[in-house]
Design a protein around this motif. Sequence first.
Motif, mmCIF file in Angstrom:
data_model
loop_
_atom_site.group_PDB
_atom_site.id
_atom_site.type_symbol
_atom_site.label_atom_id
_atom_site.label_comp_id
_atom_site.label_asym_id
_atom_site.label_seq_id
_atom_site.Cartn_x
_atom_site.Cartn_y
_atom_site.Cartn_z
ATOM 1 N N ASP A 30 -17.553 101.645 16.130
ATOM 2 C CA ASP A 30 -18.097 101.992 14.821
ATOM 3 C C ASP A 30 -19.318 102.882 15.041
ATOM 4 O OD1 ASP A 30 -20.397 100.404 15.138
ATOM 5 O OD2 ASP A 30 -19.876 98.987 13.578
ATOM 6 N N MET A 31 -19.680 103.630 14.027
ATOM 7 C CA MET A 31 -20.698 104.661 14.161
ATOM 8 C C MET A 31 -22.045 104.168 13.639
ATOM 9 S SD MET A 31 -18.635 108.180 13.181
ATOM 10 C CE MET A 31 -18.185 107.759 11.488
ATOM 11 N N ASP A 32 -23.099 104.725 14.190
ATOM 12 C CA ASP A 32 -24.455 104.390 13.751
ATOM 13 C C ASP A 32 -24.953 105.352 12.674
ATOM 14 O OD1 ASP A 32 -24.653 102.214 15.437
ATOM 15 O OD2 ASP A 32 -25.546 103.355 17.068
ATOM 16 N N PHE A 33 -24.043 105.822 11.841
ATOM 17 C CA PHE A 33 -24.383 106.749 10.764
ATOM 18 C C PHE A 33 -24.145 106.078 9.415
ATOM 19 C CE2 PHE A 33 -22.427 109.775 13.995
ATOM 20 C CZ PHE A 33 -23.642 110.080 14.596
ATOM 21 N N VAL A 34 -25.046 106.321 8.469
ATOM 22 C CA VAL A 34 -24.829 105.871 7.096
ATOM 23 C C VAL A 34 -23.610 106.601 6.539
ATOM 24 C CG1 VAL A 34 -25.804 105.838 4.766
ATOM 25 C CG2 VAL A 34 -27.268 105.358 6.749
ATOM 26 N N SER A 35 -22.759 105.874 5.843
ATOM 27 C CA SER A 35 -21.528 106.464 5.315
ATOM 28 C C SER A 35 -21.822 107.560 4.291
ATOM 29 C CB SER A 35 -20.657 105.381 4.681
ATOM 30 O OG SER A 35 -20.256 104.425 5.641
ATOM 31 N N ASP A 36 -20.800 108.329 4.000
ATOM 32 C CA ASP A 36 -20.881 109.431 3.048
ATOM 33 C C ASP A 36 -21.476 108.950 1.718
ATOM 34 O OD1 ASP A 36 -20.397 111.542 1.298
ATOM 35 O OD2 ASP A 36 -18.320 111.812 1.897
ATOM 36 N N PRO A 37 -22.474 109.660 1.173
ATOM 37 C CA PRO A 37 -23.049 109.271 -0.121
ATOM 38 C C PRO A 37 -22.013 109.126 -1.231
ATOM 39 C CG PRO A 37 -24.428 110.932 0.913
ATOM 40 C CD PRO A 37 -23.197 110.812 1.770
ATOM 41 N N ALA A 38 -20.918 109.886 -1.165
ATOM 42 C CA ALA A 38 -19.871 109.765 -2.189
ATOM 43 C C ALA A 38 -19.242 108.373 -2.150
ATOM 44 C CB ALA A 38 -18.808 110.842 -1.978
ATOM 45 N N ILE A 39 -19.104 107.817 -0.943
ATOM 46 C CA ILE A 39 -18.552 106.474 -0.811
ATOM 47 C C ILE A 39 -19.539 105.441 -1.324
ATOM 48 C CG2 ILE A 39 -17.808 104.730 0.864
ATOM 49 C CD1 ILE A 39 -16.699 107.035 2.567
ATOM 50 N N GLU A 78 -10.659 105.584 -1.696
ATOM 51 C CA GLU A 78 -10.429 106.657 -2.667
ATOM 52 C C GLU A 78 -11.519 107.725 -2.554
ATOM 53 O OE1 GLU A 78 -10.100 107.387 -7.509
ATOM 54 O OE2 GLU A 78 -10.968 105.526 -6.729
ATOM 55 N N ALA A 79 -12.767 107.309 -2.504
ATOM 56 C CA ALA A 79 -13.876 108.268 -2.419
ATOM 57 C C ALA A 79 -13.800 109.060 -1.119
ATOM 58 C CB ALA A 79 -15.208 107.533 -2.536
ATOM 59 N N ALA A 80 -13.462 108.393 -0.013
ATOM 60 C CA ALA A 80 -13.375 109.085 1.268
ATOM 61 C C ALA A 80 -12.339 110.196 1.216
ATOM 62 C CB ALA A 80 -13.036 108.091 2.371
ATOM 63 N N TYR A 81 -11.158 109.868 0.745
ATOM 64 C CA TYR A 81 -10.071 110.851 0.738
ATOM 65 C C TYR A 81 -10.237 111.919 -0.343
ATOM 66 C CZ TYR A 81 -7.389 108.085 4.101
ATOM 67 O OH TYR A 81 -6.955 107.441 5.230
ATOM 68 N N LYS A 82 -10.894 111.569 -1.431
ATOM 69 C CA LYS A 82 -11.026 112.517 -2.538
ATOM 70 C C LYS A 82 -12.267 113.402 -2.406
ATOM 71 C CE LYS A 82 -9.721 111.110 -6.562
ATOM 72 N NZ LYS A 82 -9.659 110.358 -7.851
ATOM 73 N N GLU A 83 -13.376 112.846 -1.889
ATOM 74 C CA GLU A 83 -14.648 113.564 -1.892
ATOM 75 C C GLU A 83 -15.298 113.703 -0.519
ATOM 76 O OE1 GLU A 83 -17.244 112.397 -5.319
ATOM 77 O OE2 GLU A 83 -15.840 110.716 -5.456
ATOM 78 N N GLY A 84 -14.684 113.138 0.528
ATOM 79 C CA GLY A 84 -15.363 113.015 1.802
ATOM 80 C C GLY A 84 -15.215 114.157 2.780
ATOM 81 N N GLU A 85 -14.512 115.230 2.414
ATOM 82 C CA GLU A 85 -14.262 116.297 3.380
ATOM 83 C C GLU A 85 -15.532 117.024 3.839
ATOM 84 O OE1 GLU A 85 -12.082 118.820 5.957
ATOM 85 O OE2 GLU A 85 -11.865 116.790 5.183
ATOM 86 N N PRO A 86 -16.483 117.368 2.961
ATOM 87 C CA PRO A 86 -17.707 118.025 3.458
ATOM 88 C C PRO A 86 -18.455 117.175 4.468
ATOM 89 C CG PRO A 86 -17.507 118.310 1.087
ATOM 90 C CD PRO A 86 -16.466 117.310 1.482
ATOM 91 N N TRP A 87 -18.571 115.876 4.206
ATOM 92 C CA TRP A 87 -19.245 114.979 5.139
ATOM 93 C C TRP A 87 -18.481 114.912 6.458
ATOM 94 C CZ3 TRP A 87 -18.519 110.360 7.801
ATOM 95 C CH2 TRP A 87 -19.665 109.655 8.184
ATOM 96 N N ARG A 88 -17.158 114.818 6.386
ATOM 97 C CA ARG A 88 -16.342 114.742 7.597
ATOM 98 C C ARG A 88 -16.536 115.972 8.471
ATOM 99 N NH1 ARG A 88 -11.935 116.449 10.197
ATOM 100 N NH2 ARG A 88 -11.668 118.139 8.698
ATOM 101 N N GLN A 89 -16.563 117.129 7.870
ATOM 102 C CA GLN A 89 -16.704 118.359 8.652
ATOM 103 C C GLN A 89 -18.052 118.403 9.379
ATOM 104 O OE1 GLN A 89 -15.739 121.986 6.607
ATOM 105 N NE2 GLN A 89 -13.789 121.216 5.844
ATOM 106 N N GLU A 90 -19.112 118.008 8.696
ATOM 107 C CA GLU A 90 -20.424 117.997 9.352
ATOM 108 C C GLU A 90 -20.488 116.918 10.433
ATOM 109 O OE1 GLU A 90 -24.038 118.281 7.196
ATOM 110 O OE2 GLU A 90 -23.184 119.561 5.612
ATOM 111 N N LEU A 91 -19.853 115.781 10.169
ATOM 112 C CA LEU A 91 -19.800 114.719 11.175
ATOM 113 C C LEU A 91 -19.131 115.213 12.453
ATOM 114 C CD1 LEU A 91 -19.846 111.667 12.118
ATOM 115 C CD2 LEU A 91 -17.521 111.556 11.138
ATOM 116 N N VAL A 92 -17.966 115.827 12.324
ATOM 117 C CA VAL A 92 -17.222 116.277 13.506
ATOM 118 C C VAL A 92 -18.025 117.319 14.283
ATOM 119 C CG1 VAL A 92 -15.127 117.450 14.296
ATOM 120 C CG2 VAL A 92 -14.972 115.668 12.546
ATOM 121 N N ALA A 93 -18.707 118.204 13.578
ATOM 122 C CA ALA A 93 -19.546 119.202 14.258
ATOM 123 C C ALA A 93 -20.665 118.528 15.041
ATOM 124 C CB ALA A 93 -20.119 120.187 13.236
#
Length: 385
Positions: free
Chosen positions: A32-41, A274-289
Motif C-alpha cells: 500500500d502507498m504512503d500517499f493520501v488518496s485522490d481528493p475526488a475519492i 466509482e470516483a476512482a474510475y470516473k474522476e481519478g485519471e489526472p491523479w493517476r497520471q501524476e502518481l505514475v510520473a
Amino acid sequence: MSFDFDTVVARRGTGCIKYDRKPNLDPFWVADMDFVSDPAILSALHERVDHGIFGYPQAHVGLVDAIRGYLKTRRGVELKEEHLIHLGGLVPALSLAARAFCGDGGELMTCTPVYPPFLGVHHDADAKLLTVDHIFKNDRWEFDWEEMKKAVSPNTKLFLLCNPQNSLGRAFSAEEVTKLAGFCEKHDLVLVSDEIHCDLVFDEETTPHFSAAQLPEALAKRSITLLSPSKTWNIAGLGYAFALIPDDSIRRRFNAARGHTLAEINALSYYAAEAAYKEGEPWRQELVAYLKTNRDELVRFINDECEGLKIHAPEATYLAWIDARGLGVENPANFFEQEAGLFLSDGAFFGWPGYVRFNFACPRSRMLEGLEKMKTAIENLRTGA
C-alpha cells in the motif's frame, strides 16, 4: 492540477498493518502507498458518509457506468454487464477460482516468484500446486515455456497469472498473454488473470498493459479477469474488486463456489471505486510520473551504491524486486531488519529465497532514507563493523 506526493503523513498508530505490524521498524513491505488518496475519492466518501445510513449495499448504476467507461477508455473493452461480478477483494477471488475448478483434487499452476496468496490458495481447495520459475531472457523476465509444458498434466485445471507481475514488475505483452491463453486452451485450463496493478505501468507506449479481457473471443471465453482500483488509488482497505467472466458455465461455477463464505461488500467502497474510475485519471497520471522518478533513482542507487545487490528496472507496479544473494547472508530480509531497522518483504514468501521486495510508493525523502539505511548496513557488513 498538481497533487502532493512529497508530504510525509504519519501513519503509525492508525491501525494499518504496514506500520503497526512491526512498529519498531521502518516499513517498505506490504503493497500500500504512503500517499493520501485522490481528493475526488475523499469527496465521494464524505458525501456518502454525510447521508448517514449504511444499510446492506449493492452496486449502484453510477459504479457500473464508471467501470464501463474505464474499460472502454483504458482497455478498449465493451462491458457486458452480465459478465461483471462485484467482489470484496482479489485474494478471495483467487480462492474462489481454486475451489471452483480444482476442488476435485486438481492441480493449480502459476509462475514464481509471485504474490504469496498465489502459492497458498490451493490449500483452500485441497488441490496440488505446480510452480515454474520465470527466467531472465531478452533483457526481461519471461515465461519458461518449455518447463511449463513439462509441468502441466491432465490434472491441471487452473493457471493463475499476475499481470503486471508482482513481484518482478513485468507488464506482459499482448503476444505473451495470447500465447499463455493458447497454452491454457491446449491443456484445458481456466486462465485467471490478476490485473490489480494494471494502471501502474510506467511507459504505456513501450510496454502497454494487455488485459485478458482483450483476448480474442475464443480464448477469452476460458478466462477470468480480476480488476480493482485499490492499488492505483490507494484504497485497498476499503475492499472492492470485480471479475469479468465471459463464459456462462465458468461464471456459474465461480459464483457457486462462494457459498456463504464472503461478507457483504463495504457500502463506502462502491462509491470510492466509482470516483476512482470516473474522476481519478489526472491523479493517476501524476502518481505514475512520481513513481517512475522514484523507480529510476532506486534502480540507480541499488545497482551503483549497494554492493551485493542488483535489480532489473520494473516496467510496472511500485514494488522493487531486489536480488540480495550477493550479500552472502542467509536471510536478506532478516539481515536488513536486524542491521538497518527496515521491514522488507522476504523473497522466500514469493517462492524465491535470497531476494527482498521494496515498496517505493512513498515520498521520495522516505525512500531515500530507507535506501541509505540499506547501504550503511551493507557497508558495515563488508567492513565487519
